[in-house]
Design an enzyme around this catalytic site. Structure first.
Site, PDB file in Angstrom:
ATOM      1  N   SER A   1      14.127  20.345 -16.000  1.00 58.31           N
ATOM      2  CA  SER A   1      12.990  21.265 -16.069  1.00 58.31           C
ATOM      3  C   SER A   1      13.464  22.585 -16.656  1.00 58.31           C
ATOM      4  O   SER A   1      14.555  23.059 -16.324  1.00 58.31           O
ATOM      5  CB  SER A   1      12.394  21.499 -14.670  1.00 58.31           C
ATOM      6  OG  SER A   1      11.485  22.589 -14.684  1.00 58.31           O
TER       7      SER A   1
ATOM      8  N   HIS B   1       0.831  -1.209   0.000  1.00 53.04           N
ATOM      9  CA  HIS B   1       0.000   0.000   0.000  1.00 53.04           C
ATOM     10  C   HIS B   1       0.867   1.262   0.000  1.00 53.04           C
ATOM     11  O   HIS B   1       0.415   2.330   0.419  1.00 53.04           O
ATOM     12  CB  HIS B   1      -0.957   0.026   1.201  1.00 53.04           C
ATOM     13  CG  HIS B   1      -1.630  -1.287   1.444  1.00 53.04           C
ATOM     14  ND1 HIS B   1      -2.739  -1.700   0.740  1.00 53.04           N
ATOM     15  CD2 HIS B   1      -1.318  -2.300   2.294  1.00 53.04           C
ATOM     16  CE1 HIS B   1      -3.101  -2.902   1.148  1.00 53.04           C
ATOM     17  NE2 HIS B   1      -2.250  -3.296   2.086  1.00 53.04           N
TER      18      HIS B   1
END
Length: 505
Positions: A309, A179
């Protein structure tokens, strides 16, 4: 991928393949749409398999095989005609084919006439007894098999890279996640075997597809072979032999047992599903790596001058794995095309399959080819940060060690039930310190101060060796590599030779 009767082949120079034997790449036109799969992602090898040159030369090879088989079985086809056809398999005049198609509005007959102009002696017997799907469908099967073989080889290359990675890091403890919450420890190498195991499942599926693909054969307009039975004057044996001879010449051992005019489009669906299986495995790998990149534990390769970026110079975005996920999503969705096509075919033949499969099947192959090129590149250059991994392990290890500590305390005379409750209470206190106060995990200090445990901090800390909590990870990796992966790498040793496909972007 072509089928007779559909107007769709544009012909001319604009359809010349982007890949040639000399690996030459034509200059891309900037005034029309270009598929990114061709211009940015897929290899020249895969582009060539689905190129006009490959497709139409395969049509001609099929016409040669048909003529040769008919000659050998006694029809009025001469060796001179067969040799003339053989001499002109490769020299395809696309401009001439486009002119014929504009006039005839039929792609197969356009190429019959184009071929016939080069082979005037053989022109009367080209395509004798056949329907358009004889060249269209049989070629599609041939190209799909070659495409699957290339995909298979690239899967093997990825497996080889991951095998080296798994072996190198088979004993490096890392947090396991369920999870995406910290769970029991695994090792970096053991996690890699999960990716590899799915790829082995994909490889098994690919091998099955390659070994079971069968040609359409020479079935005629509605699959009854009536035209060939007429040519052979009712001799059923010669009609059967005709298919066998054609299949053998094209490198196949079987033709489909029954068909309408086309092979069942479920075959296309099965192939696309096989490709989608590879895409699923790739997306699982790439998603895991994107999460690991966020944790700063394992990263994809990042080149010296690479920009993460345009706005944030410090960024190291996992752009290659993101691209894998993007392309994988496309392939998985693309399976719906042959599924719908299969479900909506009418009786012995309908042509609403052709335009769709011209797009969906080659594009699926090109996309999976691109995925595997990127995956191999990433797998060959994975960057592991052991210190970051160790830091994360040590932050959670006191919780994981608590059961072992409890067992040790019981051996020293403690009450198991009382100790269990104390660990629960102290773990919650340590958890609050971490989550609410931003402090380090001090569970060991809390236990050392609690008389219920009767142990010093040093004695408690002796339980904090990460290697003690990875179970059989290292042994599992060794067994998996030896028993499952090594035989595959040995069987396909030829796939590991030569250069890797270089990424354009």
């Amino acid at each position: 991928m072509a089928n007779g009767g559909e107007i769709g082949y544009n012909g001319g120079r604009e359809n010349r393949p982007l890949y040639h034997e000399k690996n030459e790449v034509d200059i891309m036109s900037t005034n029309r749409y270009e598929s990114p799969l061709s211009s940015r992602y897929a290899s020249g090898e895969m582009q060539y398999i689905f190129s006009p040159d490959k497709k139409f030369s395969t049509w001609r090879r099929l016409w040669v095989a048909l003529a040769r088989a008919e000659m050998e079985l006694g029809l009025p086809v001469t060796r001179e005609q067969v040799e003339e056809l053989e001499a002109h398999v490769e020299d395809i005049d696309y401009d001439k084919a486009a002119q014929w198609e504009k006039k005839l509005r039929h792609d197969v007959m356009a190429h019959v006439h184009t071929y016939g102009e080069l082979c005037p002696k053989a022109m009367p017997i080209i395509h004798l007894g056949a329907t358009s799907c004889y060249v269209g469908d049989n070629t599609d099967v041939i190209l799909m098999r070659e495409g699957l073989e290339l995909v298979r080889d690239k899967v093997v290359r990825v497996l080889a890279h991951l095998a080296g990675f798994a072996d190198k890091y088979k004993s490096l403890p890392t947090l396991g996640f369920t999870h995406f919450q910290a769970a029991q420890l695994v090792t970096v190498g053991k996690r890699a075997t999960l990716w590899m195991n799915e790829l082995l499942m994909d490889l098994e599926e690919i091998e099955h597809r390659v070994s079971t693909l069968a040609l359409l054969g020479s079935k005629g307009t509605t699959g009854t072979q009536a035209s060939f039975l007429e040519l052979f004057e009712g001799d059923h044996g010669k009609v059967r032999l005709l298919e066998e001879k054609i299949a053998k010449e094209m490198g196949f051992t079987a033709v489909v047992p029954v068909s309408g005019q086309t092979y069942s489009r479920k075959l296309d669906y099965n192939v696309a599903s096989t490709l989608a299986g590879v895409a699923q495995s790739a997306s699982k790998f790439a998603t895991d790596l994107r999460l690991l990149c966020h944790l700063k534990e394992v990263e994809e390769p990042f080149e010296t001058s690479q920009i993460g970026s345009s706005a944030m110079p410090y960024k190291r975005n996992p752009m290659r794995c993101e691209r894998i996920c993007a392309l994988a999503r496309y392939v998985m969705v693309d399976v719906g095309n042959p599924a719908m096509t299969t479900a909506t075919q009418w009786f012995e033949r309908t042509l609403d399959d052709s335009a769709n499969k011209r797009l969906s099947i080659p594009e699926a192959f090109l996309a999976v080819d691109a995925i595997l090129n990127i995956w191999a590149n990433v797998a060959a250059g994975l960057v592991v940060h052991p210190k970051v991994i160790e830091k994360h392990v040590l932050e959670e290890l006191p919780f994981m060690a608590s059961e072992n500590i409890m067992m040790d305390a019981v051996k020293r005379g403690g009450d198991r039930q009382e100790l269990h409750e104390r660990i629960r209470v102290l773990s919650q206190e340590a958890g609050r310190n971490v989550k609410e106060l931003g402090l380090s995990n001090n569970l060991i200090d809390l236990m050392a101060a609690d008389p219920a445990f009767g142990m010093t901090k040093a004695e408690l800390s002796a339980h904090l060796d990460p290697a003690a909590y990875t179970g059989r990870c290292a042994q599992q990796v060794e067994a998996f590599l030896a028993q499952c992966v090594a035989p595959v790498l040995e069987r396909y040793a030829g796939a590991l030779e030569g250069k890797e496909t270089e990424l354009n972007v």
